[in-house]
Design a protein around this motif. Structure first.
Motif, PDB file in Angstrom:
ATOM      1  N   ARG A 147     -12.076   7.205  10.144  1.00  0.00           N
ATOM      2  CA  ARG A 147     -10.588   7.439   9.298  1.00  0.00           C
ATOM      3  C   ARG A 147     -10.186   8.550  10.208  1.00  0.00           C
ATOM      4  O   ARG A 147     -10.995   8.951   9.956  1.00  0.00           O
ATOM      5  N   LYS A 344      -3.587   3.126  -1.150  1.00  0.00           N
ATOM      6  CA  LYS A 344      -4.614   3.425  -1.471  1.00  0.00           C
ATOM      7  C   LYS A 344      -4.160   3.892  -3.332  1.00  0.00           C
ATOM      8  O   LYS A 344      -3.322   3.468  -3.901  1.00  0.00           O
ATOM      9  N   GLU A 346      -5.188   5.380  -6.461  1.00  0.00           N
ATOM     10  CA  GLU A 346      -5.369   6.723  -6.498  1.00  0.00           C
ATOM     11  C   GLU A 346      -4.571   7.404  -7.650  1.00  0.00           C
ATOM     12  O   GLU A 346      -4.603   8.233  -7.889  1.00  0.00           O
ATOM     13  N   MET A 365      -7.677  -0.076  -1.196  1.00  0.00           N
ATOM     14  CA  MET A 365      -8.939   1.233  -1.069  1.00  0.00           C
ATOM     15  C   MET A 365      -9.424   2.010  -2.927  1.00  0.00           C
ATOM     16  O   MET A 365      -7.931   2.415  -3.313  1.00  0.00           O
ATOM     17  N   ALA A 367      -9.719   5.146  -4.099  1.00  0.00           N
ATOM     18  CA  ALA A 367      -9.955   6.417  -3.960  1.00  0.00           C
ATOM     19  C   ALA A 367     -10.488   7.046  -4.795  1.00  0.00           C
ATOM     20  O   ALA A 367      -9.276   7.685  -5.086  1.00  0.00           O
ATOM     21  N   ARG A 368     -11.448   7.164  -5.120  1.00  0.00           N
ATOM     22  CA  ARG A 368     -11.851   7.658  -6.423  1.00  0.00           C
ATOM     23  C   ARG A 368     -11.985   9.303  -6.636  1.00  0.00           C
ATOM     24  O   ARG A 368     -11.589   9.763  -7.879  1.00  0.00           O
ATOM     25  N   GLY A 369     -12.029   9.866  -5.320  1.00  0.00           N
ATOM     26  CA  GLY A 369     -11.796  11.242  -5.691  1.00  0.00           C
ATOM     27  C   GLY A 369     -10.827  11.472  -6.678  1.00  0.00           C
ATOM     28  O   GLY A 369     -10.024  12.225  -7.598  1.00  0.00           O
ATOM     29  N   ASP A 370      -9.103  11.663  -6.020  1.00  0.00           N
ATOM     30  CA  ASP A 370      -8.157  11.446  -6.577  1.00  0.00           C
ATOM     31  C   ASP A 370      -7.405  10.608  -7.813  1.00  0.00           C
ATOM     32  O   ASP A 370      -7.191  11.108  -9.392  1.00  0.00           O
ATOM     33  N   ALA A 401     -14.176   4.462  -2.187  1.00  0.00           N
ATOM     34  CA  ALA A 401     -14.224   5.158  -1.392  1.00  0.00           C
ATOM     35  C   ALA A 401     -14.398   6.944  -1.989  1.00  0.00           C
ATOM     36  O   ALA A 401     -14.370   6.797  -3.351  1.00  0.00           O
ATOM     37  N   SER A 402     -15.313   7.334  -1.471  1.00  0.00           N
ATOM     38  CA  SER A 402     -15.434   9.069  -2.106  1.00  0.00           C
ATOM     39  C   SER A 402     -15.994   9.290  -3.252  1.00  0.00           C
ATOM     40  O   SER A 402     -16.725   8.775  -3.907  1.00  0.00           O
ATOM     41  N   MET A 434     -16.438   3.909   2.463  1.00  0.00           N
ATOM     42  CA  MET A 434     -16.240   4.332   2.928  1.00  0.00           C
ATOM     43  C   MET A 434     -17.303   6.025   3.505  1.00  0.00           C
ATOM     44  O   MET A 434     -17.235   6.744   1.651  1.00  0.00           O
TER      45      MET A 434
HETATM   46  C1  LIG Z   1      -9.858   8.895  -0.137  1.00  0.00           C
HETATM   47  C2  LIG Z   1      -9.059   9.392  -0.869  1.00  0.00           C
HETATM   48  O1  LIG Z   1      -8.430   9.448  -1.162  1.00  0.00           O
HETATM   49  C3  LIG Z   1      -9.302   9.511  -2.406  1.00  0.00           C
HETATM   50  O2  LIG Z   1     -10.691   9.390  -2.967  1.00  0.00           O
HETATM   51  O3  LIG Z   1      -8.698  10.277  -3.224  1.00  0.00           O
END
Ligand SMILES: CC(=O)C(=O)O
Ligand SMILES: Nc1ncnc2c1ncn2[C@@H]1O[C@H](COP(=O)(O)OP(=O)(O)OP(=O)(O)O)[C@@H](O)[C@H]1O
Ligand SMILES: [K+]
Ligand SMILES: [Mg+2]
Length: 596
Positions: A147, A344, A346, A365, A367-370, A401-402, A434
Motif C-alpha cells: 500500500r 475507506k 473512516e 477498508m 480504516a480504524r485510525g480515523d 486496518a490500523s 493491513m
Molecule cells: C488506514 C486509515 O486511513 C485509517 O485508519 O485512518
C-alpha cells in the motif's frame, strides 16, 4: 473417479430472478448411484447429483427449440462478453506453463494444501521498507499487497516503489499487488519541518498555524493544511491529533495562529489527521463541505492509472456517488479499466451510507485510525463487525486496518491485546489485514508481518478444527439468472468441499468473479483460482483463501483439468489421489474427482 453436475442454461441476457423461478424440471439418465445435493434454503432448486451423469437443470424456456445445443451449453456467466478461446491463444503451447507466486509455491510444497494461509496481508510501504531488499523480505514474509499512502512522499518516490515491486514480481516470481491510497481533503498537519516526529509534553503551548513559513519552522509550531482553520475553531475547543493520540485545548486565536495547550501528551507524526471537538461532539460542518477527492487526489489518481496500480483506496468516502464517479473516470481512462476501487470507511457519513457505498465499490477498508477519531472508540469494534459482515454478504473484499500491532513500531514483540485484536479480525473472516506505521516507519516491519502471518494461520486452523461452519446467511446478489446459477454453484461446491473434506477447490475464471463467489463462502479448503490475465491474478490476491494462478485455458474442462493436473503435479503442488472439486465460469458445472 469423476462425478459431475452440469447446469445447462441459455446464454441470453434475460434478467430472471432465480428464486422466483419455480418450474425447473430435471432429467437424468438411469444411473443407480445417487447423491443427494444440499438444498439451498433460498433457491428452491432441488438437484440430484448422479454418478457419471450430467444432469440437466432446465427451465421451460431452456427447452425452447430455437436454441441450439451449442448455444445452450455455454454461458457467459453474466460477466459481459462470452468466453471465446481462439485456437491459437488457448492452444496447447499456451497451456504449457502455469504461474503461481514463489512464496505460495514454497508454502504449498512445504505444508501441503490445507495449511496455506487464507487471510491476506497488506503492508504500507514507507521509509522503513522502500528498499528492494526490504520489499523482497516483505514479499517472502507473505505480503500480498503493497500500500502506498499518498499523504506522504512525492510521486517520484511512489513511482520508485512501484517499479521495485514490479521488478520483484518479474524477477523473483512474486505477484504482489499495488494499492494506492488517496490523501483526501480532511484537515491534517503539515510536515514537521523535516523531523520524523515531535514530542508534545503535558501543558506545553503549541501554535497551530495556516501561515506558509519559508524558512525553518519555529519551535512548537504545527502547520495546518486547511486555510479556514483559524476561523473555524473556537477558544475552548478540543483538538485531537490522530484521533486522540495527542490532545490540545484551544486557548487563544491570534490572526492565522491558534495557540493550544497540550492536555494529553504524545508523539506527533508528520501529516497526522486533525479533528476538533466542541461540547463533546465532533465539529464536522467544514469537513462535510470539503470534496472527498481533492484536486491533488485527482492528480494522484491520474498517476495511479498511468502506473496501472491494482487498487485505488479512497479516503473519507461519504457516499456512493464519489465511488461511481471515480469508477467511470477510471473506465474512461484506463484501457482495460481493471483498477479496483476500495472505499475507506473512516467517517460518520461513510457509516451512515455504508450499504450504498459498499455496493458501489470493489471492496472496503475498515480504516480504524480515523474512524476512531470520528466515533467513540468503544463503537469501533461493532462498526468493524458490521462492515466485515456486510462486505461478505455483498461479496466485496474487506480489509481491517490500523493499529493492529501498533506497539511493534517500537518493540519486537506485540502486546497480548494486539494479538487478540488480530485474532478477532481473522475470526471475523476479514479478507485482509493491513500494517500501517508498523511496516512504513517502524523498527520491526518483518517481525510485524510474521506475527500477522502466524496468528492468521493459527486462528484459521483452530476455526477449521472446531468445524465452525458459521451460519452466515449469504443472500443472493446476482442480477441475472446466469449470475444466480453461478452463486448456487459456488455455494454448493463450497458446501460439498466441506462435507467431503476435499483437498482443494479449483476454479477456472476469466474475470475472477467465480473465484470471489467461492471465497465468499469461506470453505475449509484452499481455492486454486486459475485465471488468464496477470492483473486479475494480482487483484485476487486481496481475497480470502484464493491462491491465484495464471494459466491459459480453453473452454474444454476435461482438457483444462488434465493440463492443470499434469502442470501442478510436475511442480509437486498436488499429488495423485488428492480430492478436488472444480468449477468454471465458462461451463457452469461442478466436478468432483481424484487427481489421477
Ligand atoms: C488506514 C486509515 O486511513 C485509517 O485508519 O485512518
Ligand atoms: N510514504 C511514506 N513516507 C514517509 N512516511 C510514511 C509513508 N507512509 C507512511 N508513513 C509513516 O507511517 C505512518 C503510518 O502510516 P499510514 O500511511 O498507515 O498512516 P494512516 O494514518 O494509517 O493512514 P491515513 O493517512 O490514510 O489515515 C505515518 O504517520 C507516517 O509517519
Ligand atoms: K491516506
Ligand atoms: Mg485514514
Amino acid at each position: 473417479m469423476s462425478q459431475s453436475l452440469h447446469l445447462f442454461t441459455p446464454s441470453s441476457s434475460r434478467t430472471l430472478n432465480f428464486s422466483a423461478f419455480p418450474t425447473h424440471t430435471y432429467s437424468g439418465g438411469g444411473s443407480s448411484s445417487k447423491l443427494s445435493f444440499p438444498r439451498s434454503s433460498n433457491s428452491g432448486f432441488p438437484v440430484t447429483l448422479t454418478s457419471n451423469l450430467s444432469i440437466r437443470a432446465s427451465s421451460v424456456s431452456d427447452l425452447d427449440s430455437s436454441l441450439s445445443s451449442a448455444q445452450a451449453l455455454v454461458s457467459d456467466n453474466g460477466a459481459g462478453a462470452g468466453f471465446v478461446v481462439s485456437p491459437s491463444k488457448g492452444g496447447v503451447s499456451d497451456l504449457s506453463s502455469i504461474e503461481v507466486d514463489a512464496v505460495t509455491e514454497a508454502e504449498l510444497k512445504e505444508n501441503g494444501f490445507r495449511s496455506t494461509r487464507r487471510t491476506k496481508l497488506i503492508c504500507t510501504i514507507g521509509p522503513a521498507t522502500c528498499g528492494f531488499e526490504q520489499l523482497e523480505a516483505l514479499a517472502v514474509g507473505g505480503m500480498n499487497v503493497a500500500r502506498l499512502n499518498m499523504c506522504h512522499g512525492t510521486r517520484e518516490w511512489h513511482k520508485m516503489v512501484i517499479d521495485r515491486v514490479r521488478r520483484l514480481n518479474e524477477e523473483k516470481g512474486f505477484a504482489v499487488a499495488i494499492m494506492m491510497d488517496t490523501e483526501g481533503s480532511e484537515i491534517h498537519m503539515g510536515d514537521l519541518g523535516g523531523a520524523s516526529s515531535a514530542k508534545a509534553e503535558d501543558g506545553e503551548i503549541w501554535t497551530f498555524s495556516v501561515r506558509a513559513f519559508d524558512s525553518t519552522l519555529p519551535e512548537h509550531t504545527i502547520i495546518v493544511n486547511y486555510d479556514g482553520f483559524a476561523e473555524d475553531v473556537k477558544v475552548g475547543d478540543e483538538l485531537l491529533v490522530d484521533g486522540g493520540m495527542v490532545r490540545f485545548e484551544v486557548i487563544e486565536k491570534i490572526g492565522p495562529d491558534v495557540k493550544c495547550r497540550c492536555t494529553d501528551p504524545g508523539l506527533l507524526l508528520p501529516r497526522a489527521n486533525l479533528t476538533f471537538w466542541r461540547n463533546g461532539s465532533l465539529v464536522r460542518e467544514r469537513n462535510a463541505m470539503l470534496p472527498t477527492i481533492s484536486s491533488k487526489d485527482w492528480l494522484d489518481i491520474d498517476f495511479g492509472i498511468a502506473e496501472a496500480v491494482d487498487f485505488i483506496a479512497i479516503s473519507f468516502v461519504k457516499s456512493a456517488e464519489v465511488i461511481n464517479h471515480l469508477k467511470s473516470y477510471i473506465a474512461a481512462r484506463s484501457r482495460d479499466s481493471d483498477i479496483a476501487v476500495v472505499a475507506k470507511i473512516e467517517s460518520i457519513d461513510s457509516l451512515k451510507n455504508l450499504e450504498e457505498i459498499i455496493l458501489a465499490s470493489d471492496g472496503a477498508m475498515v480504516a480504524r485510525g480515523d474512524l476512531g477519531a470520528q466515533i467513540p472508540l468503544e463503537q469501533v469494534p461493532s462498526a468493524q463487525q458490521r462492515i466485515v459482515q456486510l462486505c461478505r454478504q455483498l461479496n466485496k473484499p474487506v480489509i481491517v486496518a490500523s493499529q493492529l500491532l501498533e506497539s511493534m513500531i517500537e518493540y519486537p514483540t506485540p502486546t497480548r491485546a494486539e494479538v487478540a485484536d488480530v485474532s478477532e479480525a481473522v475470526r471475523q473472516r476479514a479478507d485482509a489485514l493491513m500494517l500501517s506505521g508498523e511496516s512504513a516507519m517502524g523498527q520491526y516491519p518483518e517481525k510485524a508481518l510474521t506475527v500477522l502471518r502466524s496468528v492468521s494461520l493459527r486462528i484459521e486452523r483452530w476455526w477449521r478444527e472446531q468445524k465452525r461452519h458459521e451460519a452466515t446467511l449469504l443472500p443472493p446478489i446476482g442480477a441475472s439468472f446466469s449470475e444466480n446459477i453461478s452463486e448456487e454453484i459456488c455455494s454448493s461446491a463450497a458446501k460439498m468441499a466441506n462435507n467431503l473434506e476435499v483437498d482443494a477447490l479449483f476454479v477456472y475464471t476469466k474475470t475472477g468473479h467465480m473465484a470471489s463467489l467461492l471465497s465468499r463462502c469461506r470453505p475449509d479448503c484452499p481455492i486454486f483460482a486459475f485465471t488468464t490475465t496477470p492483473s486479475v491474478r494480482r487483484r485476487l490476491n486481496l481475497q480470502w483463501g484464493l491462491i491465484p494462478f495464471r494459466l491459459s485455458f480453453s473452454d474444454d474442462m476435461e482438457s483444462n483439468l488434465n493440463k492443470t493436473f499434469s502442470l501442478l503435479k510436475a511442480r509437486n503442488l498436488i499429488k495423485s489421489g488428492d480430492l478436488v472439486i472444480a468449477v468454471s465460469d465458462m461451463l457452469q458445472s461442478i466436478q468432483v474427482m481424484n487427481v489421477p
